[in-house]
Scaffold this active site. Structure first.
Site, PDB file in Angstrom:
ATOM      1  N   ASP A  55     -28.232 -18.122  -2.025  1.00 55.10           N
ATOM      2  CA  ASP A  55     -28.607 -17.682  -3.363  1.00 55.10           C
ATOM      3  C   ASP A  55     -27.573 -16.665  -3.843  1.00 55.10           C
ATOM      4  O   ASP A  55     -26.748 -16.189  -3.070  1.00 55.10           O
ATOM      5  CB  ASP A  55     -30.025 -17.078  -3.391  1.00 55.10           C
ATOM      6  CG  ASP A  55     -30.253 -16.096  -2.254  1.00 55.10           C
ATOM      7  OD1 ASP A  55     -29.317 -15.329  -1.928  1.00 55.10           O
ATOM      8  OD2 ASP A  55     -31.347 -16.084  -1.678  1.00 55.10           O
TER       9      ASP A  55
ATOM     10  N   ASP B 232     -27.321 -13.073  -5.729  1.00 57.15           N
ATOM     11  CA  ASP B 232     -27.995 -11.872  -6.217  1.00 57.15           C
ATOM     12  C   ASP B 232     -27.063 -11.099  -7.138  1.00 57.15           C
ATOM     13  O   ASP B 232     -25.851 -11.026  -6.912  1.00 57.15           O
ATOM     14  CB  ASP B 232     -28.434 -10.990  -5.055  1.00 57.15           C
ATOM     15  CG  ASP B 232     -29.530 -11.644  -4.220  1.00 57.15           C
ATOM     16  OD1 ASP B 232     -30.241 -12.510  -4.756  1.00 57.15           O
ATOM     17  OD2 ASP B 232     -29.653 -11.286  -3.032  1.00 57.15           O
TER      18      ASP B 232
ATOM     19  N   ASP C 129     -28.079  -2.341   4.031  1.00 54.89           N
ATOM     20  CA  ASP C 129     -28.369  -2.450   5.457  1.00 54.89           C
ATOM     21  C   ASP C 129     -27.124  -2.581   6.328  1.00 54.89           C
ATOM     22  O   ASP C 129     -26.883  -1.767   7.211  1.00 54.89           O
ATOM     23  CB  ASP C 129     -29.337  -3.609   5.725  1.00 54.89           C
ATOM     24  CG  ASP C 129     -28.939  -4.903   5.011  1.00 54.89           C
ATOM     25  OD1 ASP C 129     -27.789  -4.991   4.526  1.00 54.89           O
ATOM     26  OD2 ASP C 129     -29.765  -5.824   4.943  1.00 54.89           O
TER      27      ASP C 129
END
Length: 501
Positions: free
Chosen positions: A99, A101, A180
């Site tokens: 995907d 983002d 992260d």
């Protein structure tokens, strides 16, 4: 000033070709930093030596690699947006992103009021706008929202030192520091073809490493779900953890008990999807998380590995046959697929068995037995008491965590999906006239359609490329498609998206 990164892996697709540039003129000689120690990654510390950008076209990434739905969202945000995260990483690795983002300087309220009136804002901890564009959902986040909602953001605030740097750099760097892993902290502006890297993400990609942005123990304590995301990334990409990250996962693995159950289930589903189930199970077992998350499966794997050199040999081979049976609808179709899939001569001899080769009738018996276990497991997994009693059968089973994943009302509906699969498989008949999903039947919960889709999902999970059966229905569709394209041409596809990963 142009530089090249110090890359350890010559085989990396970005190792030799990235021409870096420093982001701020007059900022001194900002060469590549060595090692990226924890002291240089503490929240609030500005290590501008790692700030880099480069032209995406140098590595073959162009605007043509961005699908229509993502381009439309970017254009409507009027060039005040970037592609961010895993999609940038995958483009560098020549993988097709799952995907795309987007992150923008506009607030979520501005996005909904002035740009995408029909979008919905979801999420409490990390709110985003979910935009539906040409049938595809795109997640759009805001720099301002991230600054207000990320734990520890107060440690990455304004400083007198920031005055030395460009405001845009500070905005991107602050957001990078709240992410992260370094390889997920890249920004891509396709309007100027620039990819921005503030935390040595490209360096870690070139080394096939998964490293946290801030010190790993701090990162995982802030958000224990990052442990599962790290395992997912490592399993899917075939990367290794940095020594610091690996040690922190072992030390803090049980902190995932603090994760909300709904979020834990979502992360677990992601972990076992997209062709990485086998490697994910191995990593979960390596770091002691399989016993907690999937105790029944962990006990079964431990039992299967007795006197075996490979703990997943028999189990994964039988699961593959079971999935192929549900997908193709007959034992003959399943065996034909398995033979083609591993290139072994008939009778089917799975390469995963190594020297201990199984006969075809034994494989059929094991597959039928698995179906019976699945049906009995449906009963077991709907009851806490039954699950606890079943775990007691395994001497090395861990302490029961109390997680029950299947509701009792789903029991009868699920059992119908596996009817006939635990009997004589040579007489089992569940073939279909087409190999496409009938979404109306699937929506209605038709057992045959659910069985077919479940088989496809399992095979997709165990292998990124799913061979298809050519049926008469499919052949007619293929001929019709050829007629539609009178000149026989096909729509062009980016070489990046067609490359094998």
């Amino acid at each position: 000033m142009s530089r090249r990164p110090s890359c350890a892996s010559a085989s990396s697709p970005v190792a030799h070709t990235l021409a870096y540039s420093s982001k701020k003129e007059g900022g001194g000689d900002m060469g590549p930093r060595n090692g990226g120690s924890s002291s240089n990654r503490r929240p609030g510390f500005v290590d501008s030596s790692s700030w880099r950008y480069f032209d995406s076209r140098v590595v073959g990434i162009t605007r043509g690699d961005i699908p229509r739905h993502a381009w439309t969202v970017l254009h409507m945000l009027k060039r005040k947006a970037y592609l961010v995260g895993g999609c940038v990483r995958d483009l560098l690795l020549k993988r097709a992103p799952k995907d795309f983002d987007v992150i923008t300087t506009a607030s979520l309220q501005q996005i909904k009021k002035m740009v995408f009136q029909r979008c919905i804002i979801i999420g409490k901890r990390f709110p985003i706008c979910q935009v539906n564009m040409y049938g595809t959902k795109i997640e759009v986040s805001s720099f301002s929202t991230n600054a207000n909602h990320v734990k520890g953001s107060k440690n990455i605030g304004c400083s007198e030192e920031f005055k030395r740097y460009d405001e845009g750099d500070i905005l991107l760097w602050q957001n990078s520091m709240k992410r992260d892993f370094t390889i997920n902290s890249l920004f891509f502006n396709p309007f100027n073809f620039k990819i921005y890297d503030y935390v040595n993400g490209v360096r870690d990609i070139s080394k096939n490493k998964v490293s946290t942005v801030i010190p790993a123990r701090v990162s995982f304590k802030e958000d224990p779900a990052r442990i599962l995301r790290g395992l997912r990334i490592a399993a899917r990409l075939g990367f290794e953890f940095s020594s610091e990250t690996s040690a922190a996962i072992r030390e803090l693995s049980l902190s995932i008990t603090d994760i909300d159950k709904a979020r834990l289930m979502m992360e677990l589903n992601y972990l076992l999807s997209y062709g990485a189930a086998a490697s994910s199970l191995r990593l979960l077992r390596k770091y002691g998380l399989l016993d907690f998350l999937l105790p029944f499966q962990a006990a079964y794997m431990s039992d299967q590995m007795k006197d075996k050199s490979n703990d997943t040999d028999l189990m994964l081979m039988v699961i593959r046959a079971f999935a192929a049976l549900m997908y193709f609808g007959s034992w003959e179709g399943a065996v034909n697929f398995l033979n083609q899939d591993i290139g072994a001569p008939a009778p089917f001899i799975p390469e995963t068995l190594g020297p201990s080769r199984s006969k075809l009738d034994n494989l059929m018996e094991q597959t039928s037995h698995l179906a019976s276990l699945v049906k009995s497991s449906v009963d077991t997994l709907t009851s806490i008491d039954a699950l606890q009693q079943s775990l007691a059968k395994y001497s090395k089973a861990s302490q029961f965590s109390g997680l029950v994943l299947v509701s009792s009302r789903e029991r009868e509906r699920v059992l119908r999906i596996f009817e006939g699969l635990d009997t004589d498989l040579t007489s089992y008949e569940g073939t279909r006239g087409m190999q496409e999903i009938d979404y109306k039947l699937l929506k209605d919960g038709h057992p045959g359609e659910v069985r077919f889709v479940l088989g496809q999902v399992i095979m997709d999970t165990m292998s990124e490329e799913l061979p298809r059966v050519s049926t008469e229905y499919d052949q007619l569709n293929m001929e019709a498609s050829e007629d539609d394209l009178a000149d026989g041409s096909r729509p062009s596809q980016s070489t990046l998206f067609s490359s094998k990963s």
